[in-house]
Design a protein around this motif. Sequence first.
Motif, PDB file in Angstrom:
ATOM      1  N   GLY A 286       1.325  -8.981 -13.470  1.00  0.00           N
ATOM      2  CA  GLY A 286       1.245  -9.109 -12.012  1.00  0.00           C
ATOM      3  C   GLY A 286       2.009  -8.019 -11.284  1.00  0.00           C
ATOM      4  N   GLN A 287       2.418  -6.941 -12.003  1.00  0.00           N
ATOM      5  CA  GLN A 287       3.116  -5.831 -11.326  1.00  0.00           C
ATOM      6  C   GLN A 287       2.232  -5.262 -10.221  1.00  0.00           C
ATOM      7  N   HIS A 288       0.970  -5.011 -10.524  1.00  0.00           N
ATOM      8  CA  HIS A 288      -0.004  -4.655  -9.476  1.00  0.00           C
ATOM      9  C   HIS A 288      -0.864  -5.883  -9.205  1.00  0.00           C
ATOM     10  N   TYR A 289      -1.003  -6.219  -7.914  1.00  0.00           N
ATOM     11  CA  TYR A 289      -1.640  -7.495  -7.560  1.00  0.00           C
ATOM     12  C   TYR A 289      -2.718  -7.321  -6.500  1.00  0.00           C
ATOM     13  N   ASP A 290      -2.737  -6.172  -5.782  1.00  0.00           N
ATOM     14  CA  ASP A 290      -3.810  -5.978  -4.808  1.00  0.00           C
ATOM     15  C   ASP A 290      -5.140  -5.929  -5.553  1.00  0.00           C
ATOM     16  N   VAL A 291      -6.183  -6.458  -4.920  1.00  0.00           N
ATOM     17  CA  VAL A 291      -7.494  -6.500  -5.580  1.00  0.00           C
ATOM     18  C   VAL A 291      -7.915  -5.107  -6.038  1.00  0.00           C
TER      19      VAL A 291
ATOM     20  N   GLY B 259       4.858  -9.705  -9.262  1.00  0.00           N
ATOM     21  CA  GLY B 259       4.818  -8.982  -7.988  1.00  0.00           C
ATOM     22  C   GLY B 259       5.808  -7.830  -7.926  1.00  0.00           C
ATOM     23  N   SER B 260       6.101  -7.384  -6.700  1.00  0.00           N
ATOM     24  CA  SER B 260       6.949  -6.205  -6.499  1.00  0.00           C
ATOM     25  C   SER B 260       8.416  -6.583  -6.470  1.00  0.00           C
ATOM     26  N   GLY B 261       9.259  -5.561  -6.563  1.00  0.00           N
ATOM     27  CA  GLY B 261      10.704  -5.771  -6.477  1.00  0.00           C
ATOM     28  C   GLY B 261      11.412  -4.533  -6.954  1.00  0.00           C
TER      29      GLY B 261
ATOM     30  N   GLY C 237       1.565   2.822 -22.240  1.00  0.00           N
ATOM     31  CA  GLY C 237       2.057   3.766 -21.232  1.00  0.00           C
ATOM     32  C   GLY C 237       3.531   3.639 -20.922  1.00  0.00           C
ATOM     33  N   ASP C 238       3.872   3.606 -19.641  1.00  0.00           N
ATOM     34  CA  ASP C 238       5.280   3.846 -19.264  1.00  0.00           C
ATOM     35  C   ASP C 238       5.744   3.065 -18.041  1.00  0.00           C
ATOM     36  N   THR C 239       5.143   1.925 -17.778  1.00  0.00           N
ATOM     37  CA  THR C 239       5.559   1.192 -16.573  1.00  0.00           C
ATOM     38  C   THR C 239       6.632   0.158 -16.920  1.00  0.00           C
ATOM     39  N   ASN C 240       7.136  -0.507 -15.885  1.00  0.00           N
ATOM     40  CA  ASN C 240       8.107  -1.573 -16.130  1.00  0.00           C
ATOM     41  C   ASN C 240       7.493  -2.669 -16.996  1.00  0.00           C
ATOM     42  N   SER C 241       6.184  -2.883 -16.878  1.00  0.00           N
ATOM     43  CA  SER C 241       5.510  -3.889 -17.722  1.00  0.00           C
ATOM     44  C   SER C 241       5.556  -3.484 -19.201  1.00  0.00           C
TER      45      SER C 241
ATOM     46  N   PRO D 235      11.583   6.639 -13.394  1.00  0.00           N
ATOM     47  CA  PRO D 235      11.608   5.331 -14.076  1.00  0.00           C
ATOM     48  C   PRO D 235      10.668   5.311 -15.278  1.00  0.00           C
ATOM     49  N   GLU D 236       9.558   6.064 -15.173  1.00  0.00           N
ATOM     50  CA  GLU D 236       8.600   6.099 -16.290  1.00  0.00           C
ATOM     51  C   GLU D 236       9.243   6.696 -17.535  1.00  0.00           C
ATOM     52  N   GLU D 237      10.150   7.690 -17.353  1.00  0.00           N
ATOM     53  CA  GLU D 237      10.792   8.328 -18.508  1.00  0.00           C
ATOM     54  C   GLU D 237      11.726   7.330 -19.205  1.00  0.00           C
TER      55      GLU D 237
ATOM     56  N   LEU E  68      -0.918  10.268  -4.353  1.00  0.00           N
ATOM     57  CA  LEU E  68       0.547  10.435  -4.386  1.00  0.00           C
ATOM     58  C   LEU E  68       1.167   9.059  -4.513  1.00  0.00           C
ATOM     59  N   HIS E  69       1.952   8.830  -5.540  1.00  0.00           N
ATOM     60  CA  HIS E  69       2.643   7.536  -5.584  1.00  0.00           C
ATOM     61  C   HIS E  69       4.009   7.565  -6.244  1.00  0.00           C
ATOM     62  N   ARG E  70       4.390   8.706  -6.860  1.00  0.00           N
ATOM     63  CA  ARG E  70       5.674   8.728  -7.569  1.00  0.00           C
ATOM     64  C   ARG E  70       6.816   8.593  -6.573  1.00  0.00           C
TER      65      ARG E  70
ATOM     66  N   ALA F 263      -4.921   6.396  -0.962  1.00  0.00           N
ATOM     67  CA  ALA F 263      -3.512   6.012  -0.783  1.00  0.00           C
ATOM     68  C   ALA F 263      -3.120   4.776  -1.582  1.00  0.00           C
ATOM     69  N   HIS F 264      -2.211   4.962  -2.520  1.00  0.00           N
ATOM     70  CA  HIS F 264      -1.534   3.886  -3.253  1.00  0.00           C
ATOM     71  C   HIS F 264      -0.729   3.068  -2.225  1.00  0.00           C
ATOM     72  N   PRO F 265      -0.573   1.752  -2.455  1.00  0.00           N
ATOM     73  CA  PRO F 265       0.178   0.931  -1.485  1.00  0.00           C
ATOM     74  C   PRO F 265       1.600   1.445  -1.225  1.00  0.00           C
ATOM     75  N   ARG F 266       2.233   2.013  -2.256  1.00  0.00           N
ATOM     76  CA  ARG F 266       3.589   2.551  -2.048  1.00  0.00           C
ATOM     77  C   ARG F 266       3.565   3.681  -1.012  1.00  0.00           C
ATOM     78  N   LEU F 267       2.545   4.551  -1.089  1.00  0.00           N
ATOM     79  CA  LEU F 267       2.425   5.663  -0.147  1.00  0.00           C
ATOM     80  C   LEU F 267       2.194   5.138   1.266  1.00  0.00           C
TER      81      LEU F 267
HETATM   82  C1  UD1 Z   1       3.734   1.939 -11.265  1.00  0.00           C
HETATM   83  C2  UD1 Z   1       4.414   2.536 -12.492  1.00  0.00           C
HETATM   84  C3  UD1 Z   1       3.930   3.948 -12.720  1.00  0.00           C
HETATM   85  C4  UD1 Z   1       2.407   4.051 -12.693  1.00  0.00           C
HETATM   86  C5  UD1 Z   1       1.896   3.432 -11.404  1.00  0.00           C
HETATM   87  C6  UD1 Z   1       0.381   3.491 -11.289  1.00  0.00           C
HETATM   88  C7  UD1 Z   1       6.699   1.704 -12.944  1.00  0.00           C
HETATM   89  C8  UD1 Z   1       8.144   2.000 -12.817  1.00  0.00           C
HETATM   90  N1  UD1 Z   1       5.865   2.576 -12.316  1.00  0.00           N
HETATM   91  O1  UD1 Z   1       4.228   2.628 -10.120  1.00  0.00           O
HETATM   92  O2  UD1 Z   1       4.409   4.401 -13.994  1.00  0.00           O
HETATM   93  O3  UD1 Z   1       2.015   5.415 -12.771  1.00  0.00           O
HETATM   94  O4  UD1 Z   1       2.329   2.077 -11.348  1.00  0.00           O
HETATM   95  O5  UD1 Z   1      -0.072   3.056 -10.044  1.00  0.00           O
HETATM   96  O6  UD1 Z   1       6.331   0.724 -13.566  1.00  0.00           O
HETATM   97  N2  UD1 Z   1       2.242  -2.476  -4.309  1.00  0.00           N
HETATM   98  C9  UD1 Z   1       1.305  -3.187  -3.582  1.00  0.00           C
HETATM   99  N3  UD1 Z   1       0.248  -3.716  -4.241  1.00  0.00           N
HETATM  100  C10 UD1 Z   1       0.072  -3.584  -5.569  1.00  0.00           C
HETATM  101  C11 UD1 Z   1       1.021  -2.867  -6.298  1.00  0.00           C
HETATM  102  C12 UD1 Z   1       2.099  -2.320  -5.675  1.00  0.00           C
HETATM  103  O7  UD1 Z   1       1.417  -3.330  -2.383  1.00  0.00           O
HETATM  104  O8  UD1 Z   1      -0.947  -4.074  -6.105  1.00  0.00           O
HETATM  105  C13 UD1 Z   1       3.363  -1.833  -3.619  1.00  0.00           C
HETATM  106  C14 UD1 Z   1       4.609  -2.633  -3.518  1.00  0.00           C
HETATM  107  O9  UD1 Z   1       5.126  -2.444  -2.251  1.00  0.00           O
HETATM  108  C15 UD1 Z   1       5.547  -1.998  -4.528  1.00  0.00           C
HETATM  109  C16 UD1 Z   1       5.081  -0.576  -4.568  1.00  0.00           C
HETATM  110  O10 UD1 Z   1       3.681  -0.632  -4.289  1.00  0.00           O
HETATM  111  O11 UD1 Z   1       6.871  -2.095  -4.148  1.00  0.00           O
HETATM  112  C17 UD1 Z   1       5.303   0.081  -5.885  1.00  0.00           C
HETATM  113  O12 UD1 Z   1       4.762  -0.695  -6.959  1.00  0.00           O
HETATM  114  P1  UD1 Z   1       5.481  -0.662  -8.390  1.00  0.00           P
HETATM  115  O13 UD1 Z   1       4.791  -1.586  -9.297  1.00  0.00           O
HETATM  116  O14 UD1 Z   1       6.934  -0.808  -8.223  1.00  0.00           O
HETATM  117  O15 UD1 Z   1       5.316   0.831  -8.899  1.00  0.00           O
HETATM  118  P2  UD1 Z   1       4.182   1.915  -8.707  1.00  0.00           P
HETATM  119  O16 UD1 Z   1       4.639   2.903  -7.705  1.00  0.00           O
HETATM  120  O17 UD1 Z   1       2.854   1.288  -8.497  1.00  0.00           O
END
Ligand code: UD1
Length: 353
Positions: free
Chosen positions: A36-41, A63-65, A94-98, A128-130, A202-204, A232-236
């Motif tokens: 559930g790290q990424h949850y948007d549809v 979810g996020s945090g 890969g390299d995410t928190n999951s 964080p990925e490293e 862009l999302h790093r 645009a990624h949600p973080r961006l």
């Molecule tokens: C994560 C991974 C990264 C990967 C990327 C792909 C880690 C540390 N980073 O980064 O390695 O390249 O995913 O996309 O695990 N958010 C939403 N909806 C979602 C997901 C995220 O709104 O579905 C928002 C939240 O505000 C969240 C922010 O995006 O705080 C970042 O999400 P997060 O899972 O922390 O890391 P990514 O930047 O997506």
Amino acid sequence: MKILSVVGARPQFVKLAPMAGAMQQRGIEHVIVHTGQHYDVNMSDVFFRDLGIPEPDTHLAVGSGSHGRQTGAMLAKMDEVLEDYSPDWVLVYGDTNSTAAGALSAVKMHIPVAHLEAGLRSFNRRMPEEHNRIITDHVADLCLAPTDVALAHLTSEGLADRTVVVGDVMTDVLYQVRDAVAASDPDLPESLRGKEFHVATLHRADNTDDPERLRSIVASLAALDTPTLLLAHPRLRARAAEFGIDLQAGSLLTSDPLPYPQLVRAVMASTGVITDSGGLQKEAFLLRVPCTTVRTETEWTETIDLGWNALAPDPSDLAATINRAAPPPTDVAPYGDGHAADRAVDAIVAHTP
Ligand code: UD1
């Protein structure tokens, strides 16, 4: 034989698709845990739908945090999941928190861990990925490396005897999707149809979370002569809104992330890619579209060596790097032949204790 995959973020769903297919072909029982790290549809569900991945068996809904909270929430929930399913292997991607959370939970419960896409290094300890890659490779029982460069990193860290080079599973998916969408029309905004354009993502955290840096990258993109489709990624979106940065300025055209087949089709139709994503750098190379990477380094050094990718760490150099001369044609295939998932599953079976 039962393999439990832990996934949670967009690039992991792409890697899961060919692995799920290869396991199904071999009659291996496959359990999918979505953290559930990424949850948007459009960051999650559409990948399962479009890539034909079976529904997750369990969803942890973390979810996020902050990194500690997000990773900790996964760890707290994984023990019970691993007890319930009692798999022969836990497979992380890969390299995410999951990835790190899945690997750490499994190793502490004495369940063998396989790490797909092992051995990538940026040597940038701010990422964080490293951290996640290093932690995961060192607790894994089996490192499934995509390239010889990754094998060299693992060898220098003393992990060669638990490493198998299998190729890159993202290449497997990309080739299948490329062939499936090649004849279709790209699903582009009206204003880009029939025009030259770039695709950008862009999302790093290093790019999005520093207001001055983000402002400067966006200003450089907005000033380009050729329009840029910024997915645009949600973080961006969140950071741009927070810092008051307009993502529709100048020649920028910003829209939501695309489903994978549409992304591939859009890149195929584009004149160049501008990104800080790992996967997209490689996908651009495999589709032979020049890429500009907005980072100080890359894990996919083969793309740079072959001239199809160039780093633009300084946003003021972006335009010159994007507009550089076309790279030389090449048929070198550092990322394998599109059958990496078969080799990865065979390696797991062969290493089962
Ligand atoms: C994560 C991974 C990264 C990967 C990327 C792909 C880690 C540390 N980073 O980064 O390695 O390249 O995913 O996309 O695990 N958010 C939403 N909806 C979602 C997901 C995220 O709104 O579905 C928002 C939240 O505000 C969240 C922010 O995006 O705080 C970042 O999400 P997060 O899972 O922390 O890391 P990514 O930047 O997506």
